[in-house]
Design a protein around this motif. Structure first.
Motif, short mmCIF file in Angstrom:
data_model
loop_
_atom_site.label_atom_id
_atom_site.label_comp_id
_atom_site.label_asym_id
_atom_site.label_seq_id
_atom_site.Cartn_x
_atom_site.Cartn_y
_atom_site.Cartn_z
N GLY A 1 0.70 -1.16 0.05
CA GLY A 1 0.16 -0.17 0.15
C GLY A 1 0.79 1.12 -0.20
N MET A 2 1.92 1.20 0.90
CA MET A 2 2.90 2.27 0.80
C MET A 2 3.58 2.71 -0.59
SD MET A 2 4.81 1.89 4.38
CE MET A 2 5.94 3.18 3.77
N MET A 3 3.75 1.61 -1.39
CA MET A 3 4.56 1.50 -2.68
C MET A 3 3.71 2.02 -3.44
SD MET A 3 7.04 -1.70 -2.70
CE MET A 3 8.34 -1.93 -1.77
N VAL A 4 2.25 1.59 -3.58
CA VAL A 4 1.40 2.11 -4.40
C VAL A 4 0.97 3.81 -4.52
CG1 VAL A 4 -1.16 1.86 -5.16
CG2 VAL A 4 0.08 -0.03 -4.75
N PHE A 5 0.89 4.30 -3.42
CA PHE A 5 0.55 5.57 -2.94
C PHE A 5 1.81 6.39 -3.20
CE2 PHE A 5 -3.44 3.63 -1.18
CZ PHE A 5 -4.33 4.70 -1.56
N GLU A 6 2.94 5.70 -3.01
CA GLU A 6 3.99 6.65 -3.23
C GLU A 6 4.15 6.90 -4.85
OE1 GLU A 6 7.28 4.35 -1.75
OE2 GLU A 6 6.76 4.88 0.37
N VAL A 7 3.83 5.68 -5.54
CA VAL A 7 3.96 6.06 -7.05
C VAL A 7 3.04 6.84 -7.49
CG1 VAL A 7 3.43 4.92 -9.32
CG2 VAL A 7 4.65 3.59 -7.61
N LEU A 8 1.71 6.72 -6.85
CA LEU A 8 0.61 7.73 -7.36
C LEU A 8 1.16 9.30 -7.05
CD1 LEU A 8 -2.72 5.97 -6.29
CD2 LEU A 8 -1.73 6.28 -8.47
N LEU A 9 1.70 9.48 -5.79
CA LEU A 9 2.02 10.72 -5.42
C LEU A 9 3.18 11.25 -6.22
CD1 LEU A 9 2.36 10.64 -1.55
CD2 LEU A 9 1.28 12.35 -2.79
N SER A 10 4.17 10.37 -6.68
CA SER A 10 5.28 10.97 -7.51
C SER A 10 4.68 11.33 -8.91
CB SER A 10 6.38 9.80 -7.84
OG SER A 10 5.72 8.73 -8.35
N MET A 11 3.82 10.58 -9.39
CA MET A 11 2.95 10.97 -10.64
C MET A 11 2.45 12.43 -10.42
SD MET A 11 1.50 7.39 -11.79
CE MET A 11 0.50 7.82 -13.03
N HIS A 12 1.72 12.41 -9.36
CA HIS A 12 0.83 13.76 -9.08
C HIS A 12 1.99 15.13 -9.04
CE1 HIS A 12 -2.03 16.57 -7.42
NE2 HIS A 12 -1.08 16.88 -6.32
N LEU A 13 3.14 14.73 -8.30
CA LEU A 13 3.92 15.85 -8.09
C LEU A 13 4.65 16.22 -9.52
CD1 LEU A 13 5.56 14.92 -4.66
CD2 LEU A 13 3.91 16.78 -4.96
N SER A 14 5.09 15.20 -10.11
CA SER A 14 5.61 15.34 -11.35
C SER A 14 4.55 16.13 -12.26
CB SER A 14 5.81 14.15 -12.12
OG SER A 14 6.89 13.31 -11.39
N ARG A 15 3.29 15.73 -12.34
CA ARG A 15 2.57 16.51 -13.28
C ARG A 15 2.27 17.90 -12.99
NH1 ARG A 15 -0.61 11.44 -13.40
NH2 ARG A 15 -1.78 12.48 -11.64
N ASN A 16 2.06 18.22 -11.65
CA ASN A 16 1.79 19.62 -11.07
C ASN A 16 2.87 20.19 -10.57
OD1 ASN A 16 -1.50 19.41 -11.07
ND2 ASN A 16 -0.65 17.31 -10.50
N TRP A 17 4.07 19.96 -11.06
CA TRP A 17 5.18 20.80 -10.69
C TRP A 17 5.37 22.26 -10.86
CZ3 TRP A 17 9.63 20.36 -7.41
CH2 TRP A 17 10.65 20.90 -7.62
N VAL A 18 5.15 22.42 -12.27
CA VAL A 18 4.82 23.70 -12.57
C VAL A 18 4.08 24.59 -11.89
CG1 VAL A 18 4.61 25.25 -14.46
CG2 VAL A 18 5.70 23.37 -14.77
N THR A 19 2.67 23.99 -11.74
CA THR A 19 1.67 24.47 -10.94
C THR A 19 1.94 24.90 -9.53
OG1 THR A 19 -0.07 23.69 -12.53
CG2 THR A 19 -0.82 24.53 -10.51
N LEU A 20 2.39 23.85 -8.68
CA LEU A 20 2.73 23.85 -7.33
C LEU A 20 3.88 25.24 -7.26
CD1 LEU A 20 3.05 20.27 -5.93
CD2 LEU A 20 1.21 22.20 -5.30
N LYS A 21 4.65 25.21 -8.04
CA LYS A 21 5.75 26.21 -8.09
C LYS A 21 5.26 27.58 -8.20
CE LYS A 21 10.76 26.55 -9.42
NZ LYS A 21 11.88 26.30 -10.30
N LYS A 22 4.44 27.69 -9.20
CA LYS A 22 3.90 29.20 -9.19
C LYS A 22 2.95 29.53 -8.06
CE LYS A 22 3.94 29.11 -14.58
NZ LYS A 22 2.94 29.10 -15.65
N VAL A 23 2.16 28.73 -7.69
CA VAL A 23 1.26 29.11 -6.86
C VAL A 23 1.91 29.40 -5.40
CG1 VAL A 23 -0.64 28.08 -5.21
CG2 VAL A 23 -0.76 27.62 -7.73
N THR A 24 3.09 28.55 -5.00
CA THR A 24 3.53 28.64 -3.76
C THR A 24 4.90 29.47 -3.98
OG1 THR A 24 4.56 26.76 -3.90
CG2 THR A 24 2.23 26.84 -2.78
#
Length: 292
Positions: free
Chosen positions: A164-187
């Motif tokens: 379960g840890m590994m599955v959600f780590e993969v999902l988190l890494s995908m989310h952070l990669s896709r939204n890197w630019v957005t997160l950086k601009k917002v914060t």
């Protein structure tokens, strides 16, 4: 090593409980508490003087054996809960719904305890049905059960928690990669860097529950005996948790402040951490003025 792991994880948890400059999520504190429980379960015979006898009493031996099988299950699911809370906070952006967030947090705190209790009850049942399988290990460190049933059950549960840890780590890494630019601009880059920094620690920590899973799998193919080479690997879970999660600047700074002569912290004399609150997961993270 178990004593050192117990002391280190306690020293990591105390600032989060007592210091106003250290803020952590409930699942983070549960993960540290589960590591303390893990170390304590292997040390039970020491304070009650049962390690010096030829064979500890059946009741206390069965109790410790059940704790020993339940402890790694508790840690693995506590780690899964910590990752899942980060996923809900960052990826699903539900922090604005306080009631929904409260229900999720309660579920994440209760689930590891329930799974550990299941493992504890299974071990108790097996030991009660076959008392001859309950004995102290060959190195006289702790009691265990020679039956394969507790080890098989523990391996399955630890495997589920680690997977379960590994599955959600993969999902988190995908989310952070896709939204890197957005997160950086917002914060202004702060949250994105914080998220990756925190996420990296979680990925490294996954190795330790996975190691516990490997140990249990190895135990399935053993004759039920143990040795020093086997046992020296057991304390790596609390030691790893203490080193990985206890090396944060704010925890070190809190202990540094506690050793100063002042009985209370003086905001006019001592630099206070600048507290920033993540708008996604709600966790506060501290930066010390003048530090990296």
């Amino acid at each position: 090593m178990n004593v050192v792991g117990l002391l280190m994880t306690t020293l990591v948890l105390l600032p989060a409980l007592l210091s106003p400059m250290v803020s952590r999520t409930s699942t983070w504190m549960a993960l540290m508490a589960s590591s303390i429980f893990y170390s304590s379960s292997y040390l039970l015979l020491l304070p009650i003087g049962q390690r010096s006898v030829a064979q500890p009493g059946y009741g206390i031996c069965l109790f410790q054996a059940s704790l020993v099988y339940g402890a790694p299950v508790l840690v693995s699911f506590a780690g899964w809960a910590y990752v899942l809370q980060l996923y809900f906070g960052l990826a699903m952006n539900i922090s604005t719904n306080k009631m929904y967030l409260l229900r999720i947090n309660i579920m994440l705190l209760v689930t590891p305890v329930v799974m550990a209790c299941i493992m504890f009850i299974v071990s108790l049942a097996v030991g009660a049905q076959s008392p001859n399988t309950v004995t102290i290990d060959s190195t006289r460190r702790y009691c265990h059960i020679t039956s394969h049933v507790p080890r098989t059950t523990a391996a399955i549960l630890i495997g589920l928690g680690t997977a379960g840890m590994m599955v959600f780590e993969v999902l988190l890494s995908m989310h952070l990669s896709r939204n890197w630019v957005t997160l950086k601009k917002v914060t202004d880059g702060e949250i994105s860097i914080f998220a990756w920094y925190k996420f990296g620690r979680i990925i490294i920590f996954t190795i330790f529950p996975f190691g516990a899973f490997a140990l249990n799998i190895g135990g399935l193919f053993s004759s039920g005996t143990t040795n020093d080479k086997w046992n020296i690997l057991l304390p790596i879970i609390p030691l790893g948790a203490a080193i990985i999660f206890g090396s944060r600047t704010d925890i070190i700074y809190a202990w540094k402040m506690s050793y100063k002569a002042e009985a209370t912290w003086n905001i006019y004399e001592d630099p206070k951490p600048v507290c920033c609150s993540c708008p996604h997961c709600g966790e506060e993270f501290d930066t010390i003025p003048g530090s990296a």
